[in-house]
Design a protein around this motif. Sequence first.
Motif, short mmCIF file in Angstrom:
data_model
loop_
_atom_site.label_atom_id
_atom_site.label_comp_id
_atom_site.label_asym_id
_atom_site.label_seq_id
_atom_site.Cartn_x
_atom_site.Cartn_y
_atom_site.Cartn_z
N PHE A 1 0.83 -1.20 0.00
CA PHE A 1 0.00 0.00 0.00
C PHE A 1 0.86 1.26 0.00
O PHE A 1 0.64 2.18 -0.80
CB PHE A 1 -0.93 0.00 1.21
CG PHE A 1 -1.69 1.28 1.39
CD1 PHE A 1 -2.89 1.48 0.72
CD2 PHE A 1 -1.20 2.30 2.20
CE1 PHE A 1 -3.59 2.68 0.87
CE2 PHE A 1 -1.90 3.49 2.35
CZ PHE A 1 -3.09 3.68 1.68
N PHE A 2 1.85 1.32 0.90
CA PHE A 2 2.67 2.52 0.98
C PHE A 2 3.57 2.68 -0.24
O PHE A 2 3.84 3.81 -0.67
CB PHE A 2 3.49 2.51 2.27
CG PHE A 2 2.69 2.86 3.49
CD1 PHE A 2 2.09 4.11 3.60
CD2 PHE A 2 2.52 1.96 4.52
CE1 PHE A 2 1.34 4.45 4.71
CE2 PHE A 2 1.78 2.29 5.63
CZ PHE A 2 1.18 3.53 5.73
N ALA B 1 4.36 5.90 -4.99
CA ALA B 1 4.57 5.81 -6.44
C ALA B 1 3.56 6.67 -7.18
O ALA B 1 3.91 7.37 -8.16
CB ALA B 1 4.46 4.35 -6.89
N VAL B 2 2.30 6.68 -6.75
CA VAL B 2 1.27 7.50 -7.37
C VAL B 2 1.61 8.98 -7.24
O VAL B 2 1.34 9.79 -8.14
CB VAL B 2 -0.11 7.20 -6.74
CG1 VAL B 2 -1.14 8.23 -7.17
CG2 VAL B 2 -0.57 5.80 -7.13
N ARG C 1 9.83 8.24 -4.39
CA ARG C 1 10.46 6.94 -4.18
C ARG C 1 10.21 6.47 -2.76
O ARG C 1 10.52 7.17 -1.79
CB ARG C 1 11.96 7.04 -4.44
CG ARG C 1 12.33 7.16 -5.91
CD ARG C 1 13.80 7.45 -6.07
NE ARG C 1 14.62 6.47 -5.34
CZ ARG C 1 15.93 6.62 -5.13
NH1 ARG C 1 16.55 7.71 -5.56
NH2 ARG C 1 16.60 5.69 -4.49
N PHE C 2 9.65 5.28 -2.63
CA PHE C 2 9.34 4.72 -1.33
C PHE C 2 10.59 4.60 -0.46
O PHE C 2 10.58 4.98 0.73
CB PHE C 2 8.69 3.35 -1.52
CG PHE C 2 8.48 2.58 -0.25
CD1 PHE C 2 7.50 2.95 0.65
CD2 PHE C 2 9.27 1.48 0.06
CE1 PHE C 2 7.30 2.24 1.83
CE2 PHE C 2 9.08 0.77 1.23
CZ PHE C 2 8.10 1.15 2.11
N SER C 3 11.69 4.11 -1.03
CA SER C 3 12.92 3.92 -0.26
C SER C 3 13.47 5.25 0.27
O SER C 3 14.02 5.32 1.37
CB SER C 3 13.98 3.23 -1.11
OG SER C 3 14.27 3.99 -2.27
#
Length: 288
Positions: free
Chosen positions: A72-73, A78-79, A83-85
């Motif tokens: 989910f996160f 991303a949306v 960058r998640f990281s």
Amino acid sequence: MKKLLISILKAFLYTGVFLGIQIAVTLILSLFFLLLGEIMVYSMGIPDADTVLNANLLPAVTFLSAWLTLLFFWMFFAVRGKRFSHEVRLYKMAAPASAVLGPLECGFGLSLLASIALAMIPFPEAWYETYDESMELLLSGNPWFLAAATVLAAPLVEEVVFRGLIYTRLCRGMYRPFAALISAVIFGLVHGTLLHLFYTIPMGLLLCLFYEKYRSLWAPILLHMSFNLAGSVLEYYSWAPTGVMIALLVIGLYLTVLGLLSMRWYRRKTGLYVKPVKTAEPTPELLP
């Protein structure tokens, strides 16, 4: 004030997402295991199917909800084109081989100290009963599935949520010590029982410290994994003689201090530690 309110709101929203996914997965898996158990008992003639499935329910919820939360996160950022990281500081550590020493040592040491404390401090009996019931549910089931859930999946998702997201967002609106304390309290509250609060809040503070000192989420993840690994094989030693309790207490303190020293050594080795330079006070000019 605006930054403070936004940071608190984000912290509660991220906590709500974490808990909401857990609740949804619990309801869905409970219904699925119930139907599957009925089929296995009455259609396949497996008499103990319900017992086996129920023993693995909580580890299954932990494992599945962890990966769904991470997914989910990852999609959430991303949306938004992020960058998640980067958002959770999931950076590669400068010297991976030596970086694991501090977190692993502190994790095992703290797990020993928590076990000894639970045995030596006379908490109310009702607290122990609630704690034992929750731990029995969590540590039941297939040991390999249990390890995958509690030693791998749970520490990973909890560090992403509580250190990578909640703590960092709180830091944007308040001083870091306050942010660390609030995130640690939230971290303790989601674990459910009063005895969990006793050691999860101090642990949450230490996890924030490792997160800051290593400048990577991998450090608290490793510490959390080693704590859960040791905790899955250790119980509070109410049965142990006094000499054994003292020996385990000394070992726990030694490993914890050694882990903190290893953290400092790692920071010196990688250049993360900068020794503060004392500036000389200006000497007043002599009067003629």
